[in-house]
Every structure is written in structure tokens, then in C-alpha cells.
Scaffold this active site. Structure first.
Site, mmCIF file in Angstrom:
data_model
loop_
_atom_site.group_PDB
_atom_site.id
_atom_site.type_symbol
_atom_site.label_atom_id
_atom_site.label_comp_id
_atom_site.label_asym_id
_atom_site.label_seq_id
_atom_site.Cartn_x
_atom_site.Cartn_y
_atom_site.Cartn_z
ATOM 1 N N SER A 1 0.625 -1.159 -0.125
ATOM 2 C CA SER A 1 -0.012 -0.011 0.171
ATOM 3 C C SER A 1 0.850 1.155 0.071
ATOM 4 C CB SER A 1 -0.820 0.086 1.295
ATOM 5 O OG SER A 1 -1.517 1.166 1.333
ATOM 6 N N TYR B 1 -1.271 -0.612 10.716
ATOM 7 C CA TYR B 1 -1.616 -1.308 9.337
ATOM 8 C C TYR B 1 -0.198 -1.034 8.430
ATOM 9 C CZ TYR B 1 -3.494 -1.531 4.756
ATOM 10 O OH TYR B 1 -3.403 -1.768 3.355
ATOM 11 N N LYS C 1 2.523 -3.784 6.814
ATOM 12 C CA LYS C 1 2.742 -3.655 5.146
ATOM 13 C C LYS C 1 4.345 -3.711 4.957
ATOM 14 C CE LYS C 1 -1.345 -4.515 3.659
ATOM 15 N NZ LYS C 1 -1.629 -5.996 2.754
HETATM 16 P P1 NAD Z 1 -10.856 -6.738 1.546
HETATM 17 O O1 NAD Z 1 -11.303 -6.785 3.064
HETATM 18 O O2 NAD Z 1 -12.168 -6.455 0.850
HETATM 19 O O3 NAD Z 1 -10.173 -8.296 1.157
HETATM 20 C C1 NAD Z 1 -9.276 -9.167 1.934
HETATM 21 C C2 NAD Z 1 -9.845 -10.248 1.952
HETATM 22 O O4 NAD Z 1 -8.908 -11.245 2.569
HETATM 23 C C3 NAD Z 1 -11.144 -10.864 2.465
HETATM 24 O O5 NAD Z 1 -12.120 -11.654 1.542
HETATM 25 C C4 NAD Z 1 -10.975 -11.537 3.847
HETATM 26 O O6 NAD Z 1 -11.996 -12.271 4.159
HETATM 27 C C5 NAD Z 1 -9.686 -12.115 3.345
HETATM 28 N N1 NAD Z 1 -8.688 -12.711 4.634
HETATM 29 C C6 NAD Z 1 -8.149 -11.582 5.541
HETATM 30 N N2 NAD Z 1 -7.487 -12.167 6.420
HETATM 31 C C7 NAD Z 1 -7.466 -13.417 5.939
HETATM 32 C C8 NAD Z 1 -6.779 -14.764 6.447
HETATM 33 N N3 NAD Z 1 -6.005 -14.615 7.598
HETATM 34 N N4 NAD Z 1 -6.878 -15.939 5.881
HETATM 35 C C9 NAD Z 1 -7.640 -16.063 4.704
HETATM 36 N N5 NAD Z 1 -8.308 -14.868 4.352
HETATM 37 C C10 NAD Z 1 -8.173 -13.827 4.953
HETATM 38 O O7 NAD Z 1 -9.706 -5.830 1.289
HETATM 39 P P2 NAD Z 1 -9.310 -5.434 -0.111
HETATM 40 O O8 NAD Z 1 -9.642 -3.766 -0.336
HETATM 41 O O9 NAD Z 1 -9.804 -6.323 -1.195
HETATM 42 O O10 NAD Z 1 -7.690 -5.441 0.097
HETATM 43 C C11 NAD Z 1 -6.980 -6.478 -0.386
HETATM 44 C C12 NAD Z 1 -5.477 -6.261 -0.108
HETATM 45 O O11 NAD Z 1 -4.789 -5.205 -0.589
HETATM 46 C C13 NAD Z 1 -5.329 -6.272 1.379
HETATM 47 O O12 NAD Z 1 -4.039 -6.803 1.785
HETATM 48 C C14 NAD Z 1 -5.143 -4.681 1.617
HETATM 49 O O13 NAD Z 1 -4.406 -4.450 2.697
HETATM 50 C C15 NAD Z 1 -4.327 -4.142 0.421
HETATM 51 N N6 NAD Z 1 -4.705 -2.918 0.019
HETATM 52 C C16 NAD Z 1 -5.773 -2.400 0.025
HETATM 53 C C17 NAD Z 1 -6.291 -0.981 -0.244
HETATM 54 C C18 NAD Z 1 -7.671 -0.411 -0.453
HETATM 55 O O14 NAD Z 1 -7.675 0.730 -0.134
HETATM 56 N N7 NAD Z 1 -8.806 -1.321 -0.439
HETATM 57 C C19 NAD Z 1 -5.120 -0.079 -0.369
HETATM 58 C C20 NAD Z 1 -3.904 -0.524 -0.412
HETATM 59 C C21 NAD Z 1 -3.880 -1.855 -0.225
HETATM 60 N N1 UFG Z 2 -12.297 11.518 3.570
HETATM 61 C C1 UFG Z 2 -13.297 12.755 3.935
HETATM 62 N N2 UFG Z 2 -14.503 12.130 4.474
HETATM 63 C C2 UFG Z 2 -14.727 10.694 4.677
HETATM 64 C C3 UFG Z 2 -13.745 9.898 4.305
HETATM 65 C C4 UFG Z 2 -12.569 10.297 3.768
HETATM 66 O O1 UFG Z 2 -13.241 13.747 3.892
HETATM 67 O O2 UFG Z 2 -15.718 10.431 5.086
HETATM 68 C C5 UFG Z 2 -11.165 12.400 2.950
HETATM 69 C C6 UFG Z 2 -9.864 11.948 3.835
HETATM 70 O O3 UFG Z 2 -9.804 12.907 4.837
HETATM 71 C C7 UFG Z 2 -8.818 11.829 2.616
HETATM 72 C C8 UFG Z 2 -9.691 11.389 1.485
HETATM 73 O O4 UFG Z 2 -11.071 11.575 1.707
HETATM 74 O O5 UFG Z 2 -8.693 13.450 2.188
HETATM 75 C C9 UFG Z 2 -9.350 9.909 1.317
HETATM 76 O O6 UFG Z 2 -9.694 9.307 2.476
HETATM 77 P P1 UFG Z 2 -9.709 7.571 2.277
HETATM 78 O O7 UFG Z 2 -10.203 7.216 3.720
HETATM 79 O O8 UFG Z 2 -10.680 7.076 1.434
HETATM 80 O O9 UFG Z 2 -8.331 7.137 1.916
HETATM 81 P P2 UFG Z 2 -6.926 7.551 2.661
HETATM 82 O O10 UFG Z 2 -5.892 7.947 1.651
HETATM 83 O O11 UFG Z 2 -7.244 8.241 3.720
HETATM 84 O O12 UFG Z 2 -6.494 5.882 3.130
HETATM 85 C C10 UFG Z 2 -6.476 5.081 2.034
HETATM 86 C C11 UFG Z 2 -6.779 3.467 2.680
HETATM 87 C C12 UFG Z 2 -5.353 3.137 3.334
HETATM 88 C C13 UFG Z 2 -4.540 3.219 2.394
HETATM 89 C C14 UFG Z 2 -4.383 4.459 1.776
HETATM 90 C C15 UFG Z 2 -3.272 4.582 0.554
HETATM 91 O O13 UFG Z 2 -7.707 3.594 3.615
HETATM 92 O O14 UFG Z 2 -5.579 1.897 3.873
HETATM 93 O O15 UFG Z 2 -5.584 4.888 1.013
HETATM 94 O O16 UFG Z 2 -3.360 3.325 -0.339
HETATM 95 F F1 UFG Z 2 -3.213 2.853 2.996
#
Ligand code: NAD
Ligand code: UFG
Length: 341
Positions: free
Chosen positions: A123, A147, A151
């Protein structure tokens, strides 16, 4: 055969669609702690192809070994993990356990099975507060919450593994802000409880599940004072994983085959840009009020996507309008997500 841990989740389900469409066989390994089996039924509906499901936890090394052997996978895409920043501050041990220990058990199982190709979900949060924008992969890493630190620890673990054994082929993909949904409207992001992230919250305001959006801070040093992020369409992101698999396939021991790559568009949008684009896509009014800054938030964050282009031959194609239109299609067709009521 590709083993996809966390394949029932938001990004995993979209990646399964692209893998199946590209002709890969897919086995999903998931414990459904943050997802629904319905997502996988929808993946099969979209692609008209079958996938194999193994229900299990990545922290269970025996179950991982069994899954790798049964699936005869040639590569693993590892999405499984927990991702809520606030929850990680309140309960860090579950983040280190699920994310770090889960990945450790997975790579132990891969060693045991002599399976050495891995794509890992990292991330942009590993960068912390940017010293310089756009963020290049060599920007210093200084995550500001458990978190993000989980990572960073995993990235370091994977690099150490590669140093000890150059026959491993590893892609560490640093995602920026994934949003949007598949254009079928059948799969999308389905957060449990009140969404923490901007676009799912805006989607719930548009559909009437939330009254109004709180915009956290309007005094940032950005063009309109609200936070700027690099939103990336989840389908573009999914396609980045297929490109990473291709790149690893041709990677040789002579070339560095532990790749660390940003997946972002390179374009930043403010909170108010997103609100306006969503209003246009949904034809709904999105009421909002300016609220104090959210603790731990940064002003701006966007990627330098050049390495992804040079090394993977990948670049994002879909813009903010498509992100909002596809998010709205999913949200309006499935106002309560995968749970029908
Ligand atoms: P998500 O929660 O929708 O998907 C994660 C999946 O992993 C779920 O289906 C959950 O049930 C499964 N899971 C979690 N722990 C597990 C375990 N111990 N064993 C087996 N299954 C398990 O999340 P997502 O948004 O699809 O994110 C996927 C990956 O990408 C994550 O590693 C997350 O940290 C990373 N990521 C997500 C974002 C974002 O904003 N969505 C940004 C950067 C990185
Ligand atoms: N924001 C609002 N109101 C809300 C939610 C968000 O104003 O209700 C604003 C935040 O302050 C920020 C922007 O919208 O300025 C984006 O916020 P998000 O929570 O959607 O995303 P972040 O960039 O804070 O974080 C996300 C994921 C993290 C990840 C990161 C980079 O939550 O896990 O992107 O990938 F690490």
C-alpha cells in the site's frame, strides 16, 4: 493455476474476474472474515467460468500447504489481510498477527512446496507523509500506523526471502486509492458497518444510507483545501496484477526479480473533486459539511507511475468519471451490498 488468497474481497474478486477472462484457472483461499461467498458466485456469473474455493486461514500453515498442493498452483497472489487503519491503531496485535504472521506462514508453505512466484498487495501507506511528490518507489518509508507498519514489515520479509534465494520471483505492488467497481454492477466494494473511506461513504450518501458526508479538513495546502489522493479504478488495479504475473514469468535470475512497484494513476483529485464527479455520475445531490481534519491524514498523496509503465507495461486507463459511474452502478443495484434485504 493461480492461488488467490483473499480472492473473495474487494480487489481480489475483481482480479479473479480478470484472471478467469484471461484464461487462467483460479483457486481462491479465503476465510471470509471481511467478505461474502456471494462475491465469488458473482465472479462466476460475470465470467461464465468456474473457480475453486478453499475456505481457510493463511495463518494455518498446514492448510496453506494443503491448498498449494491440491491446487497445483504455479503462482500466488496474496490479497488476504486486514486493512482498516483506525482498527489497527486500536488493536495492533490482530494486524501483526493476520498480516505479518499470515504472510510468513504463506511463504513457509511456498518454500515447503517449492512454489516461488508471489504477487503481494502492499500500500502507498508505507510512504507515510510524503517528503516529495509524486511518490517514487525509492521514497523513504515511514508508515504512521500499525496497518502501514505491518505492510512495511512484510515488504522487508519478502526482500530478505529473495536475498536468501534468488529463485523466488516476487512483485510487491503498492496500491494508491482503489475505488470503483466492475462495469457489470455485479461486484464492488461492500464495507461492513459505516465506511471509513471516501468513495464508499459518498456512494452510501447518494443511495440514501448516510445523510451527509463529513469532509475532513478544508485547510490543507491543496488547491481547494481538501485532501488530495490518487484514486485508481479497481479494474485497472486488477489488470496490474496480470501484468505483474507476466513480468515475473519472464524474469530471470540475472535480472532482479523482486520488484517493488506503485500502482496509481499519477493524478491527484481532491475530496470536493470526488463529490462533484459522483454527483454527475449518480445525478444525486451529495450533501456535505466541512469537519475538522481526521487525525493521521496527510494533505496530498499521488504516485509516480513510471516504473509500472517501464517494467510492467501497465498504465491506468480509466478516469474519475468511470470510477464514479461504476461505483454508482454497483451501489444503486446493490444498496445493501451482497447482503440482500
Ligand atoms: P478486503 O477486506 O475486501 O479483502 C481481503 C480478503 O482477505 C477478504 O476476503 C478477507 O476475508 C480475506 N482475509 C483476511 N484475512 C485472512 C486470513 N488470515 N486468511 C484468509 N483470508 C483472509 O480488502 P481489499 O480492499 O480487497 O484489499 C486486499 C489487499 O489489498 C489487502 O491486503 C489490503 O491491505 C491491500 N490494500 C487495500 C487497499 C484499499 O484501499 N482497498 C489499499 C492498499 C492496499
Ligand atoms: N475523507 C473525507 N470524509 C470521509 C472519508 C474520507 O473527507 O468520510 C477524505 C480523507 O480525509 C482523505 C480522502 O478523503 O483526504 C481519502 O480518504 P480515504 O479514507 O478514502 O483514503 P486514505 O488515503 O486516507 O487511505 C486509503 C486507505 C489506506 C491506504 C491508503 C493508501 O484507507 O488503507 O488509502 O493506499 F493505505
Amino acid at each position: 493455476m493461480i492461488l488467490v488468497t483473499g480472492g473473495a474481497g474487494y480487489i481480489g474478486s475483481h482480479t479473479c474476474v480478470e484472471l478467469l477472462n484471461a484464461g487462467f484457472d483460479v483457486t481462491v483461499f479465503d476465510n471470509f472474515c471481511n467478505s461474502s461467498p456471494e462475491a465469488l458466485i458473482r465472479v462466476e456469473q460475470i465470467t461464465r467460468k468456474k473457480l475453486t474455493l478453499i475456505t481457510g486461514d493463511c495463518r494455518d500453515r498446514g492448510a496453506m500447504i494443503k491448498a498449494l498442493k491440491e491446487s497445483q498452483a504455479s503462482a500466488v497472489i496474496h490479497f488476504a489481510g486486514l486493512k482498516a487503519v483506525g482498527e489497527s491503531v486500536e488493536n495492533p496485535t490482530i494486524y501483526y498477527d493476520n498480516n505479518v504472521v499470515g504472510t510468513l506462514r504463506l511463504i513457509e508453505a511456498m518454500q515447503e512446496c517449492q512454489l516461488k512466484t508471489l504477487v503481494f498487495s502492499s500500500s502507498a501507506t508505507v510512504y507515510g507523509d510524503p517528503v516529495k511528490l509524486p511518490l517514487t518507489e525509492d521514497h523513504p518509508l515511514a508508515p504512521t500506523n500499525p496497518y502501514g507498519r505491518s505492510k512495511k514489515m512484510i515488504e522487508e520479509m519478502l526482500c530478505d526471502l529473495y536475498q536468501s534465494d534468488h529463485s523466488f520471483k516476487i512483485a510487491i505492488l503498492r496500491y494508491f486509492n482503489p475505488v470503483g467497481a466492475h462495469d457489470s454492477g455485479l461486484i464492488g466494494e461492500d464495507p461492513r458497518g459505516i465506511p471509513n473511506n471516501l468513495m464508499p461513504f459518498v456512494a452510501q450518501v447518494a443511495v440514501g444510507r448516510q445523510e451527509s458526508l463529513s469532509v475532513w479538513g478544508s485547510d490543507y495546502p491543496t488547491p481547494d483545501g481538501t485532501g488530495v489522493r490518487d484514486y485508481i479504478h479497481v479494474v485497472d488495479l486488477a489488470l496490474g496484477h496480470l501484468k505483474a504475473l507476466e513480468a515475473l514469468k519472464i524474469a530471470s535470475e540475472k535480472r532482479n526479480s523482486c520488484l517493488t512497484i506503485n500502482l496509481g494513476t499519477g493524478q491527484g483529485y481532491s475530496v470536493l473533486d470526488v463529490v462533484r464527479a459522483y454527483e454527475k455520475a449518480s445525478k444525486k445531490n451529495i450533501p456535505y459539511r466541512i469537519a475538522p481534519r481526521r487525525p493521521g491524514d496527510i494533505a496530498s498523496c499521488y504516485a509516480d507511475p513510471k516504473r509500472a509503465h517501464d517494467v510492467l507495461g501497465w498504465q491506468a486507463k480509466l478516469g474519475l468519471d468511470e470510477m464514479c459511474a461504476n461505483s454508482w452502478h454497483w451501489q444503486s443495484n446493490n444498496p445493501t451490498g451482497y447482503q440482500q434485504n
